[in-house]
Design an enzyme around this catalytic site. Sequence first.
Site, mmCIF file in Angstrom:
data_model
loop_
_atom_site.group_PDB
_atom_site.id
_atom_site.type_symbol
_atom_site.label_atom_id
_atom_site.label_comp_id
_atom_site.label_asym_id
_atom_site.label_seq_id
_atom_site.Cartn_x
_atom_site.Cartn_y
_atom_site.Cartn_z
ATOM 1 N NE ARG A 12 119.702 50.172 54.106
ATOM 2 C CZ ARG A 12 119.956 51.331 53.485
ATOM 3 N NH1 ARG A 12 119.135 52.351 53.639
ATOM 4 N NH2 ARG A 12 121.023 51.469 52.715
ATOM 5 C CB VAL A 13 113.223 51.655 50.867
ATOM 6 C CG1 VAL A 13 113.135 50.782 49.626
ATOM 7 C CG2 VAL A 13 112.117 51.327 51.847
ATOM 8 C CB SER A 14 116.313 55.862 52.756
ATOM 9 O OG SER A 14 117.520 55.317 52.301
ATOM 10 C CB THR A 15 111.738 57.594 53.136
ATOM 11 O OG1 THR A 15 111.464 57.458 51.745
ATOM 12 C CG2 THR A 15 112.969 58.465 53.342
ATOM 13 C CD GLN A 18 113.528 55.716 49.275
ATOM 14 O OE1 GLN A 18 113.960 54.986 50.145
ATOM 15 N NE2 GLN A 18 114.295 56.566 48.611
#
Length: 194
Positions: A12-15, A18
């Site tokens: 998982r990346v936040s944005t 990324q």
Amino acid sequence: MRPHVATVGYSRVSTSGQDHRLQNDALEAAGCDYIVSEVGSGANENGRPQLQNLLAKLSPNDTLVVWRLDRLARSVKELIAIANNLSDRDISLRSLNELIDTTTPQGRMIFHVFAMIAQFERDLIAERTKAGLEAARSRGSQFGRKRLLTPAQIRQAQDWLASKKMTQAQAAKALGVSRATLMRAIALKLDASK
């Protein structure tokens, strides 16, 4: 015949700016059969539908692999709830960075220690941020949106309204703001003077 046992990676990346590559490369090297990737904030449980879907689909004897524990959850409470749910369903959890494997007693103990350290670190960051904001406020810094009306403009509007020279709508128009903005500014000034 024994059902297929899967080793599933989750990244998982936040944005969207990324990149998943670092996590996915590590998960592939760890022998994951497949990887579920998503973009979403860890702070919002509803912001991770792929994770919720993956957790629901895992079967007994499967292994969920993450690059780091903070990819899976943003609080110790949530992390422990996920780990307990997986354990109750006979699903293992591995975290590559923290070298945690919950199939062993040592791995379970290390998991709880790392979870507590991660929460402690987040709490320290929050405290430092709060202290920094308070220090900046004490030096006169203001945060949030810039006020649309100066104190002098608010006094002028109050005078116009008290003397009935203008209606609320006319006073707001004269000051170049909406009626709601004007009335909110007057109300805030009145509250501050109490």
